[in-house]
Write a protein that holds these residues in place. Structure first.
Motif, PDB file in Angstrom:
ATOM      1  N   UNK A  43       0.832  -1.207   0.000  1.00 44.08           N
ATOM      2  CA  UNK A  43       0.000   0.000   0.000  1.00 44.08           C
ATOM      3  C   UNK A  43       0.868   1.259   0.000  1.00 44.08           C
ATOM      4  N   UNK A  44       2.171   1.081  -0.264  1.00 43.96           N
ATOM      5  CA  UNK A  44       3.172   2.143  -0.348  1.00 43.96           C
ATOM      6  C   UNK A  44       3.577   2.715   1.015  1.00 43.96           C
ATOM      7  N   UNK A  45       3.101   2.125   2.093  1.00 48.16           N
ATOM      8  CA  UNK A  45       3.573   2.534   3.417  1.00 48.16           C
ATOM      9  C   UNK A  45       4.986   1.997   3.617  1.00 48.16           C
ATOM     10  N   UNK A  46       5.698   2.557   4.598  1.00 46.08           N
ATOM     11  CA  UNK A  46       7.056   2.083   4.885  1.00 46.08           C
ATOM     12  C   UNK A  46       7.053   0.594   5.230  1.00 46.08           C
ATOM     13  N   UNK A  47       6.009   0.165   5.964  1.00 49.19           N
ATOM     14  CA  UNK A  47       5.933  -1.238   6.376  1.00 49.19           C
ATOM     15  C   UNK A  47       5.778  -2.156   5.165  1.00 49.19           C
ATOM     16  N   UNK A  48       4.925  -1.758   4.220  1.00 52.05           N
ATOM     17  CA  UNK A  48       4.705  -2.622   3.057  1.00 52.05           C
ATOM     18  C   UNK A  48       5.920  -2.637   2.137  1.00 52.05           C
ATOM     19  N   UNK A  49       6.641  -1.515   2.066  1.00 53.86           N
ATOM     20  CA  UNK A  49       7.877  -1.481   1.272  1.00 53.86           C
ATOM     21  C   UNK A  49       8.922  -2.395   1.906  1.00 53.86           C
ATOM     22  N   UNK A  50       8.959  -2.434   3.235  1.00 56.77           N
ATOM     23  CA  UNK A  50       9.859  -3.360   3.931  1.00 56.77           C
ATOM     24  C   UNK A  50       9.510  -4.801   3.571  1.00 56.77           C
ATOM     25  N   UNK A  51       8.204  -5.121   3.561  1.00 55.71           N
ATOM     26  CA  UNK A  51       7.768  -6.459   3.175  1.00 55.71           C
ATOM     27  C   UNK A  51       8.135  -6.786   1.744  1.00 55.71           C
ATOM     28  N   UNK A  52       8.025  -5.789   0.862  1.00 57.89           N
ATOM     29  CA  UNK A  52       8.383  -5.983  -0.538  1.00 57.89           C
ATOM     30  C   UNK A  52       9.876  -6.256  -0.693  1.00 57.89           C
ATOM     31  N   UNK A  53      10.713  -5.528   0.024  1.00 61.63           N
ATOM     32  CA  UNK A  53      12.156  -5.724  -0.077  1.00 61.63           C
ATOM     33  C   UNK A  53      12.560  -7.094   0.465  1.00 61.63           C
ATOM     34  N   UNK A  54      11.880  -7.539   1.531  1.00 62.29           N
ATOM     35  CA  UNK A  54      12.127  -8.894   2.018  1.00 62.29           C
ATOM     36  C   UNK A  54      11.734  -9.922   0.956  1.00 62.29           C
ATOM     37  N   UNK A  55      10.601  -9.677   0.286  1.00 63.89           N
ATOM     38  CA  UNK A  55      10.141 -10.590  -0.771  1.00 63.89           C
ATOM     39  C   UNK A  55      11.158 -10.676  -1.898  1.00 63.89           C
ATOM     40  N   UNK A  56      11.743  -9.521  -2.254  1.00 61.74           N
ATOM     41  CA  UNK A  56      12.746  -9.496  -3.331  1.00 61.74           C
ATOM     42  C   UNK A  56      14.000 -10.258  -2.917  1.00 61.74           C
ATOM     43  N   UNK A  57      14.437 -10.078  -1.670  1.00 64.28           N
ATOM     44  CA  UNK A  57      15.602 -10.815  -1.184  1.00 64.28           C
ATOM     45  C   UNK A  57      15.333 -12.310  -1.182  1.00 64.28           C
ATOM     46  N   UNK A  58      14.142 -12.691  -0.751  1.00 67.27           N
ATOM     47  CA  UNK A  58      13.750 -14.098  -0.735  1.00 67.27           C
ATOM     48  C   UNK A  58      13.713 -14.655  -2.152  1.00 67.27           C
TER      49      UNK A  58
END
Length: 291
Positions: free
Chosen positions: A153-168
């Motif tokens: 949803x473009x919040x800092x928390x969701x961007x953190x989740x997205x970056x974890x997803x990319x690393x995974x």
């Protein structure tokens, strides 16, 4: 690179335990996990008088630990360093939150039965109180993971989740797709054209994605899909997307505006947890929020 120093697996002595332990082993095989804690709490206050009269002073903790040890020996062979923790506390969620703090747990794996078998009340409490990220594993989920859907949803928390997803995705060679659900201000219809409103909303959200890609180059090539809520909740639209395409893992960043994680879970993770989805749900808190 994702590394997990300590992981907690919550067991309830049901038929889902074997699947959870097997899933934990597969995580240890694919990710750097240093130690796993298999945990169960015996709520002695809930034991009936009939049980006490029949079994007397039996050492229930020892029996439960032996039972879990058998499952671990069978399903966790080849896994990493591990320990079995059985306690007798009146409040399971508080006990587990204490373990997270004591052993610096980074990820808790929590099993979930379908709604016709369980209310999910304990799971909801754990999501609100555990000061760590939680991976919810439904009883119908597949152990093999090849693709990820990261809802943002473009919040800092969701961007953190997205970056974890990319690393995974990079570590394990998984397919990754981003999803965003947008809503239109329907209270202004028919004062403005619905067609124009959709066009403008897509334009605004696409601009947000471009800005996000500029700030985080690692996700520049990750495909994304925009979905209009159209009278449904964000959780319902995400659930429909999961059914529409083949994904093996859903990742959500948990809200982080409130300094107390238990007060900042958010409605979307709560609603998704209460739905009968058949893939694992990784709910991610950033280290900043936890601290």
């Amino acid at each position: 690179m994702i590394t997990i120093d300590a992981m907690m697996v919550c067991l309830d002595l049901s038929d889902i335990d074997e699947k959870l332990v097997t899933f934990a082993r597969s995580m240890c095989e694919r990710l750097p996990v240093k130690k796993v804690y298999f945990v169960h709490n015996i709520k002695t206050s809930e034991l009936s008088e009939d049980f006490r009269e029949t079994f007397g002073d039996v050492d229930l903790s020892q029996e439960v630990e032996a039972n879990i040890a058998d499952i671990v020996a069978e399903c966790f062979a080849g896994g990493c360093d591990h320990e079995i923790l059985v306690s007798e506390e009146p409040n399971t969620e508080v006990m587990m939150a204490d373990l997270v703090k004591r052993f610096n747990i980074k990820l808790t794996v929590l099993g979930k039965r379908m709604s016709n078998k369980s209310t999910g009340a304990l799971g909801t409490k754990l999501l609100r109180i555990l000061p760590c990220s939680v991976l919810v594993f439904p009883e119908t989920a597949n152990l093999h993971i090849e693709s990820i859907l990261a809802a943002i949803d473009f919040s800092d928390a969701s961007v953190h989740g997205l970056r974890l997803s990319k690393s995974l995705s990079d570590q394990l060679g998984l397919k990754l797709e981003i999803m965003h659900v947008y809503k239109l201000p329907t209270q202004y219809f028919p004062l403005i054209s619905e067609e124009k409103a959709i066009k403008k909303a897509v334009e605004v959200v696409s601009g947000k994605f471009k800005d996000l890609q500029k700030r985080h180059n690692e996700i520049a090539d990750v495909p994304y899909v925009l979905v209009r809520a159209a009278g449904k909740s964000t959780a319902e639209r995400i659930c429909l997307q999961l059914r529409k395409k083949k994904y093996d893992l859903l990742v959500l960043g948990l809200k982080g505006n409130n300094p107390i994680p238990s007060l900042s879970l958010g409605s979307v993770p709560t609603n998704l947890y209460n739905m009968d989805i058949d893939i694992p749900l990784w709910l991610v808190y950033s280290e900043k929020v936890i601290k």
